[in-house]
Design an enzyme around this catalytic site. Structure first.
Site, PDB file in Angstrom:
ATOM      1  N   CYS A  29     -18.177 -13.398  36.127  1.00  0.00           N
ATOM      2  CA  CYS A  29     -17.349 -14.662  36.146  1.00  0.00           C
ATOM      3  C   CYS A  29     -16.481 -15.805  35.609  1.00  0.00           C
ATOM      4  O   CYS A  29     -15.897 -16.446  35.393  1.00  0.00           O
ATOM      5  CB  CYS A  29     -18.763 -15.177  36.629  1.00  0.00           C
TER       6      CYS A  29
ATOM      7  N   ASP B 223      -8.114 -12.109  21.553  1.00  0.00           N
ATOM      8  CA  ASP B 223      -7.357 -12.158  22.455  1.00  0.00           C
ATOM      9  C   ASP B 223      -5.919 -12.823  22.545  1.00  0.00           C
ATOM     10  O   ASP B 223      -5.145 -13.977  22.447  1.00  0.00           O
ATOM     11  CB  ASP B 223      -7.891 -13.716  23.830  1.00  0.00           C
TER      12      ASP B 223
ATOM     13  N   ASN C  61       0.153 -21.766  23.381  1.00  0.00           N
ATOM     14  CA  ASN C  61      -0.227 -20.700  24.203  1.00  0.00           C
ATOM     15  C   ASN C  61       0.975 -21.053  24.796  1.00  0.00           C
ATOM     16  O   ASN C  61       2.267 -21.077  24.216  1.00  0.00           O
ATOM     17  CB  ASN C  61      -1.545 -20.634  25.036  1.00  0.00           C
TER      18      ASN C  61
ATOM     19  N   ARG D 188       4.934 -19.378  36.557  1.00  0.00           N
ATOM     20  CA  ARG D 188       5.823 -20.056  35.433  1.00  0.00           C
ATOM     21  C   ARG D 188       7.497 -20.054  35.281  1.00  0.00           C
ATOM     22  O   ARG D 188       8.013 -20.545  35.063  1.00  0.00           O
ATOM     23  CB  ARG D 188       5.924 -19.259  33.930  1.00  0.00           C
TER      24      ARG D 188
HETATM   25 CA    CA Z   1      -5.497 -12.512  27.877  1.00  0.00          CA
END
Ligand code: CA
Length: 675
Positions: free
Chosen positions: A606, A305, A392, A122
């Site tokens: 995955c 999360d 986010n 970033r």
């Molecule tokens: Ca995370």
């Protein structure tokens, strides 16, 4: 006549400002949020609501991969420094785009597997003639800003652990602050301060407690341990500082945002529950010593999360009749928080998007009022926001002129379910397959109802002033300027400018890709430029790429604009650069037991990159080409696409297991084909 002056002690950035009322000749963008307050606001106004109609492309360059381009470039003394996946860093003449040097830190390709959400970076830091790189493999590297040659390099992590750096290092005076990621991979989060001159370690602060038998590093860790149970240290705990850090030089406080728990599902890391400090928190640390000062936990006992790593903006504003020094954050969990940045006192919190996990904040305790149904068991439940969050990493911006915060918002829904069992360090403790009927229903609801918009949020009244709606979620970070403008890349593959006061669209240009990164602006020889990286990818693509299957993208590029710019992009390639044309899947030849084995292996190995039930992810594996099917084992076990971020799994998967996964993916492709 030009004077060099320290424009603001708060910024510590050198601006070359012309005498009297002339326009400044050179104005830098030397830190990722421009200033340490991370406002992403520029005082430049040559490009403004009246002149922006003349904005055109000045120069562009193609970037190295089709993976996410999330970096905020820097500009110092007329040189633009950009960084791309694998931390490949390039210096350009900021006015012309002429390349001055290119530095490749040669990150070992195996780290592609450890970055939960793409091999992104970033941004960079800058200190006294040195460009500071936080490399994916955990190195902190200083390179000479004139030559691109390495000056010093230190390893900030144990390379044997699953740490990665994707956030921009922050340089405050002579200190560099750098965190890391890896909470999806079983690590313990921390932030470290280094001496910018030579890379000497100054202090380190862990975000979650370690094994009590080893002794606690400080009183804050001892206090935090009271909020955990069982043998939490076995699974790392998480709380990684993977992106935002802010700094107030007057208070000498460093603010870190901490990430999710490791593993996601709380009962596997802390069987008796508890808040699990300092997950999903804003923590203030003493700048000189790194000692704990205060914290505010946005999501106690986090298990969705819901990182609080999103950018934290410092500003002073009048609230309730008095001036307040505030810190503002819109973390993934959907609330917009305004805190007193000296004390950590919660001033206000309201939701910026529809959410289901909580109904509000109890202002007496500062705690969320949870919806108990969001605490999931083994049967999937739909929770909003999903792991992509209501906001986010894409930076929000604050304009002191309008008093508004410009937030890239998404409305998301996701199926959460606990796994049947968990082995420390392997997987998330969360199931990504099973109960397919419920999952399909949730996925359909999510696809139909997910969306995104740019929100102009009034932090004083905690209300939305205006909104620019987008057809899909996934638009970019934001830049606000004194030209009464807000710039944002859009999911419609354009770059757009809106009036900061009203939201009226005043300029938009098709750019063939989605600029998800935050734009910057700078001035060279009296000309103002806007720069942005346009390269779709990253976490959002990992979580729900399926929603974007119609996206037609050209090559990723760094784009630089100025008034009167006349450069044109080459014609749009017919073949989409990122989202391939769909091929019919091969016929399913395996039996149900094989597919079930493949499903379980897929979930454990995955799903984190390739999506829930293979619906999307960094590459949508339901839509593999015949050539990819033919070389499946070569890719999964042989590592033939490691340079693209797909490292070999030969150390954890046998040939038979790789085949089982392949059969599962063929089954999924046949299930969804033509739907
Ligand atoms: Ca995370």
């Amino acid at each position: 006549m030009i004077f060099l002056l320290r424009s603001a002690i708060a910024a510590g950035l050198l601006l070359a400002v012309a005498a009297f009322s002339q326009a400044p000749a050179h104005v830098d963008w030397a830190s990722t949020g421009l200033e340490w307050n991370e406002q992403h606001f520029s005082p430049l106004d040559q490009i403004n609501a009246d002149t922006v109609g003349d904005l055109g492309l000045a120069w562009y360059v193609d970037l190295n991969t089709d993976r996410g381009q999330e970096a905020t470039p820097l500009v110092v003394d007329g040189v633009l420094y950009n960084t791309e996946p694998w931390n490949i860093t390039t210096a350009y003449n900021a006015a012309t785009g002429e390349q001055l040097w290119r530095y490749d830190p040669k990150v070992p390709l195996r780290f592609g597997r450890l970055a939960c959400c793409d091999i992104v970076t970033r941004g960079l830091g800058f200190h006294d003639g040195k460009v500071i790189i936080g490399a994916l493999d955990g190195r902190l590297i200083a390179v000479d800003a004139k030559t691109g040659e390495e000056v010093w390099s230190v390893q900030t992590t144990d390379p044997a652990d699953s740490y990665t750096i994707t956030g921009a290092p922050r340089v405050y005076g002579d200190r560099i602050l750098v965190g890391n990621g890896g909470a999806e991979m079983g690590v313990r989060g921390y932030v470290t301060a280094y001496d910018a001159n030579d890379g000497e370690l100054l202090w380190r602060w862990h975000t979650v407690p370690g094994n009590p038998a080893d002794g606690f590093e400080n009183a804050a860790m001892e206090a935090a341990a009271e909020t955990w149970s069982g043998e939490w240290w076995q699974s790392g705990g998480g709380g990684t500082v993977w992106d935002a850090i802010s700094y107030d030089p007057e208070l000498d406080l460093v603010y870190i945002g901490t990430g999710n728990g490791s593993p996601w599902t709380r009962k596997f890391r802390s069987p008796e529950g508890g808040d699990n400090l300092y997950l999903a928190s804003i923590v203030a640390l003493d700048g000189a010593s790194g000692e704990y000062r205060w914290h505010y936990q946005t999501t106690p006992g986090e298990e969705w999360d819901y990182t609080a790593t999103q950018n934290m903006v410092l500003a002073d504003m009048e609230i309730g009749g008095r001036m307040r020094q505030v810190i503002m954050q819109a973390p993934k969990n959907g609330f917009f928080y305004v805190l007193d940045r000296a004390t950590g006192e919660l001033i206000s919190a309201e939701t910026i998007a529809p959410i289901s996990w909580a109904t509000g904040i109890d202002m007496a305790t500062g705690r969320p009022v949870e919806n108990p149904e969001a605490r999931y068991g083994t049967i999937p439940v739909m929770v909003s926001p999903g792991a992509g969050g209501a906001h986010n990493w894409n930076p929000m911006a604050y304009s002191p002129d309008t008093g508004l915060v410009y937030v890239p918002v998404t409305e998301t829904y996701m199926a959460y379910a606990a796994a049947e069992s968990y082995e420390p360090g392997r997987g998330l403790g969360t199931a990504f397959a099973g109960h397919d009927d419920i999952r399909r229903e949730i996925a359909e609801y999510a696809d139909a109802n997910s969306k995104g918009w740019l929100s102009a949020w009034d932090p004083v009244t905690q209300t939305e002033r205006w909104r620019v709606p987008y057809a899909q979620k996934g638009s970019g970070g934001v830049l606000a300027t004194a030209g009464n403008l807000v710039f944002q890349g859009t999911i419609g593959t354009t770059f757009a400018a809106y009036r900061a006061d009203t939201g009226e669209k005043v300029w938009e240009l098709p750019v063939q890709n989605v600029p998800i990164a935050a734009p910057i602006t700078y001035m060279v020889d009296g000309v103002q430029y806007i720069a942005v990286n346009a390269g779709w990818g990253g976490g959002l693509a990992h979580v729900e790429r399926a929603a974007y299957s119609g996206l037609h993208l050209g090559p990723p590029r760094l784009l630089v604009f100025k008034l009167g710019g006349t450069t044109e992009l080459p014609p749009m390639p017919e073949e989409s650069f990122v989202v391939p044309e769909l091929s019919p899947p091969p016929a399913l030849e395996a039996d149900a037991a094989t597919v079930a084995r493949g499903e379980a292996l897929y979930g454990a190995n995955c799903a984190i990159c390739h999506g829930n039930a293979a619906r999307g992810g960094v590459k949508d594996l339901r839509h593999m080409s015949p050539a990819t099917h033919a070389s499946f084992a070569e890719i999964v076990l042989g590592g033939s696409r490691a340079a693209n971020g797909m490292a070999s799994f030969a150390d954890v998967l046998s040939e038979a297991e790789s085949q089982d996964i392949h059969h599962y993916l063929i089954a999924r492709a046949n299930e969804d084909w033509g739907n």
